[in-house]
Write a protein that holds these residues in place. Sequence first.
Motif, mmCIF file in Angstrom:
data_model
loop_
_atom_site.group_PDB
_atom_site.id
_atom_site.type_symbol
_atom_site.label_atom_id
_atom_site.label_comp_id
_atom_site.label_asym_id
_atom_site.label_seq_id
_atom_site.Cartn_x
_atom_site.Cartn_y
_atom_site.Cartn_z
ATOM 1 N N GLU A 112 -15.521 4.306 -8.196
ATOM 2 C CA GLU A 112 -15.779 5.085 -6.984
ATOM 3 C C GLU A 112 -15.945 4.131 -5.805
ATOM 4 O OE1 GLU A 112 -18.504 8.916 -5.670
ATOM 5 O OE2 GLU A 112 -18.969 7.799 -7.492
ATOM 6 N N GLN A 113 -15.311 4.461 -4.681
ATOM 7 C CA GLN A 113 -15.278 3.658 -3.455
ATOM 8 C C GLN A 113 -14.368 2.436 -3.567
ATOM 9 O OE1 GLN A 113 -19.301 2.870 -2.144
ATOM 10 N NE2 GLN A 113 -19.696 5.031 -1.707
ATOM 11 N N ALA A 114 -13.609 2.344 -4.657
ATOM 12 C CA ALA A 114 -12.539 1.339 -4.722
ATOM 13 C C ALA A 114 -11.308 1.915 -4.033
ATOM 14 C CB ALA A 114 -12.221 0.987 -6.159
ATOM 15 N N ARG A 115 -10.550 1.058 -3.385
ATOM 16 C CA ARG A 115 -9.378 1.528 -2.644
ATOM 17 C C ARG A 115 -8.257 0.492 -2.734
ATOM 18 N NH1 ARG A 115 -9.079 5.416 1.394
ATOM 19 N NH2 ARG A 115 -7.190 5.335 2.658
ATOM 20 N N LEU A 116 -7.074 0.946 -3.142
ATOM 21 C CA LEU A 116 -5.884 0.111 -3.122
ATOM 22 C C LEU A 116 -5.044 0.490 -1.913
ATOM 23 C CD1 LEU A 116 -4.775 0.175 -6.879
ATOM 24 C CD2 LEU A 116 -6.072 -1.614 -5.692
ATOM 25 N N GLU A 117 -4.767 -0.472 -1.050
ATOM 26 C CA GLU A 117 -3.929 -0.264 0.137
ATOM 27 C C GLU A 117 -2.605 -0.991 -0.084
ATOM 28 O OE1 GLU A 117 -4.226 1.261 3.101
ATOM 29 O OE2 GLU A 117 -6.331 1.911 3.147
ATOM 30 N N PHE A 118 -1.510 -0.228 -0.169
ATOM 31 C CA PHE A 118 -0.216 -0.833 -0.472
ATOM 32 C C PHE A 118 0.512 -1.269 0.797
ATOM 33 C CE2 PHE A 118 -0.978 0.995 -4.589
ATOM 34 C CZ PHE A 118 -0.334 0.112 -5.458
ATOM 35 N N SER A 119 1.294 -2.324 0.642
ATOM 36 C CA SER A 119 2.074 -2.891 1.739
ATOM 37 C C SER A 119 3.078 -1.887 2.284
ATOM 38 C CB SER A 119 2.812 -4.127 1.235
ATOM 39 O OG SER A 119 3.830 -4.521 2.135
ATOM 40 N N THR A 120 3.377 -2.004 3.573
ATOM 41 C CA THR A 120 4.398 -1.164 4.207
ATOM 42 C C THR A 120 5.735 -1.888 4.333
ATOM 43 O OG1 THR A 120 3.771 -1.892 6.430
ATOM 44 C CG2 THR A 120 2.626 0.037 5.545
ATOM 45 N N VAL A 121 5.858 -3.087 3.775
ATOM 46 C CA VAL A 121 7.083 -3.892 3.895
ATOM 47 C C VAL A 121 7.996 -3.586 2.705
ATOM 48 C CG1 VAL A 121 8.023 -6.224 4.016
ATOM 49 C CG2 VAL A 121 5.841 -5.685 5.123
ATOM 50 N N PRO A 122 9.163 -2.993 2.914
ATOM 51 C CA PRO A 122 10.020 -2.610 1.780
ATOM 52 C C PRO A 122 10.390 -3.770 0.869
ATOM 53 C CG PRO A 122 10.740 -1.490 3.767
ATOM 54 C CD PRO A 122 9.693 -2.472 4.193
ATOM 55 N N GLU A 123 10.634 -4.956 1.436
ATOM 56 C CA GLU A 123 11.053 -6.092 0.624
ATOM 57 C C GLU A 123 10.006 -6.494 -0.407
ATOM 58 O OE1 GLU A 123 11.260 -5.915 3.903
ATOM 59 O OE2 GLU A 123 13.443 -5.756 4.140
ATOM 60 N N ASP A 124 8.759 -6.079 -0.190
ATOM 61 C CA ASP A 124 7.718 -6.396 -1.159
ATOM 62 C C ASP A 124 7.929 -5.682 -2.488
ATOM 63 O OD1 ASP A 124 6.487 -8.048 0.659
ATOM 64 O OD2 ASP A 124 5.010 -6.549 1.308
ATOM 65 N N TYR A 125 8.779 -4.642 -2.504
ATOM 66 C CA TYR A 125 8.987 -3.843 -3.715
ATOM 67 C C TYR A 125 10.305 -4.198 -4.405
ATOM 68 C CZ TYR A 125 4.980 -1.679 -1.686
ATOM 69 O OH TYR A 125 3.729 -1.487 -1.156
ATOM 70 N N LEU A 126 10.774 -5.400 -4.162
ATOM 71 C CA LEU A 126 11.896 -6.001 -4.859
ATOM 72 C C LEU A 126 11.343 -7.116 -5.750
ATOM 73 C CD1 LEU A 126 14.466 -6.181 -1.902
ATOM 74 C CD2 LEU A 126 14.458 -4.553 -3.807
ATOM 75 N N PRO A 127 12.025 -7.490 -6.847
ATOM 76 C CA PRO A 127 13.367 -7.071 -7.237
ATOM 77 C C PRO A 127 13.421 -5.628 -7.731
ATOM 78 C CG PRO A 127 12.396 -8.427 -8.951
ATOM 79 C CD PRO A 127 11.454 -8.468 -7.784
ATOM 80 N N MET A 128 14.639 -5.113 -7.825
ATOM 81 C CA MET A 128 14.859 -3.748 -8.259
ATOM 82 C C MET A 128 14.454 -3.554 -9.719
ATOM 83 S SD MET A 128 18.595 -2.966 -6.579
ATOM 84 C CE MET A 128 19.312 -4.448 -7.289
ATOM 85 N N VAL A 129 14.135 -2.301 -10.047
ATOM 86 C CA VAL A 129 13.831 -1.935 -11.429
ATOM 87 C C VAL A 129 14.639 -0.692 -11.790
ATOM 88 C CG1 VAL A 129 11.490 -2.885 -11.322
ATOM 89 C CG2 VAL A 129 11.864 -0.458 -10.794
ATOM 90 N N LEU A 130 14.728 -0.433 -13.095
ATOM 91 C CA LEU A 130 15.372 0.789 -13.563
ATOM 92 C C LEU A 130 14.474 1.967 -13.242
ATOM 93 C CD1 LEU A 130 17.680 2.155 -15.142
ATOM 94 C CD2 LEU A 130 16.356 1.735 -17.230
ATOM 95 N N THR A 131 15.022 2.954 -12.560
ATOM 96 C CA THR A 131 14.232 4.091 -12.112
ATOM 97 C C THR A 131 15.116 5.322 -12.082
ATOM 98 O OG1 THR A 131 12.768 4.862 -10.328
ATOM 99 C CG2 THR A 131 14.703 3.582 -9.667
#
Length: 456
Positions: A112-131
């Motif tokens: 409780e009161q933990a928070r994950l804030e994800f990056s807004t930079v698309p390149e951070d979500y590379l390399p590609m994965v099977l999806t």
Amino acid sequence: MKQLHLFFVLVFATIASTSCVSPTVKSNDATGWDKVPEILKNISEPVFADAVYNILDYGATPSETIDSRPAILKAINECNRNGGGKVLIPAGTFFVKGPIVLKSHVNLHLEEQARLEFSTVPEDYLPMVLTKWEGTECFNYSPFIYSYQCTNVALTGKGTIDGNGAAVFNTWKALERPAMDRLRQMGNDTVPVYERTFGEGWYLRPCMIQFYGCNNVLVEGVQIYDSPFWIIHPVFCDNVIVRDVYIESFNYNNDGCDPESSTNVLIENAHFNVGDDGIAIKSGRDQDGWRIGQATESVIVRNCHFANWAITIGSEMSGGVRDIYIEDCKIDSCRNGIYFKSNLDRGGFFENLYMRRIHADICLWGMVNFRTDYHGYRGGNYPTLFRNITIEDVTCNRVDSVAIMANGVPEAKLHNITLRNIHVKQSPKATQMKNVVNLVLDNVTVNGKQVTSENE
């Protein structure tokens, strides 16, 4: 990538291909609601070792700018190597510059009161994965929380996950058409999956949370905000529980939970306030769905609360959908209530679907809606088979279009549809129905008047 594709093919080679129109009927002694206890026997929470791996011990720093992703991944890897347990995200805000990849026997737990804030930079979500992207397999940006071919995996706790999707990814909606058309054509042409590479320059938004080919999955208690695309997306999974989650996210295509080509799924006590379907049950799109041929089946949805959008079956359901049980749900002011959607590209089937005790306040597009001409049609002639659907004990205060729509097509009429004890207090039009075989209207009222097949 070719090695990964070959592994994927081996995993799913034993899955029987499903006809685009005629499903294989399973023999089973239990029918209707009597089958629910049997399904629940196949659904259970994953069990984890007692060990706890606090991300602070691996170098994580509560901060909105310092990247804690390396520490989180170190904790997950060590937890997995040691036989599993709980990876603890303690109270505080932690910036995550890229995807969190979950592994077998790991419970990622947000206090409780933990928070994950994800990056807004698309390149951070590379390399590609099977999806999977709207029902078609490809390699693309990684989902923000991703698990591939894992057993016993969970995301739990009372903390918060913020995808920050509105900042950049939501703007990609206007740019996605070339990639979307390319991917769908690849699916139709059965292009090998390892050749379906997208990622940078193609503007296909990633999911928030995706479990791909996993067994024994639990998502419980967390609060989720501002997703880039679909939010909780189990694909090719078995034994999935989504419980007590709160989701508030209004970006384009922000479906709340999309179980796709998955079996033995329980979604309960969840709150969905989202920019698209609250729950959408799916099984692949067009030829790509037929190629794999894995239906979504044995799904129970109960005690859920929907605002803005509600319950949908489809439209990417070409592998088929069967044995779905939805009960005791509340719908606030929504665009749709109970919505079945398909078109002449989809093929597949809906069969053995049961819903009861649904209460809605306002539904703009209808309380119960069977739609066989959903948009995205590309000129196919593969009608979807609808049969054995019972909806009962439904109330709705107001509909702003047609209260109940059941429109089959001549090539594939709707079969064995029972609507029982359904009451819509106010609507400009009661029903619109055609091409329905063995339609039962039992105590159905709109605007205080009984509805029968003769006055449809």
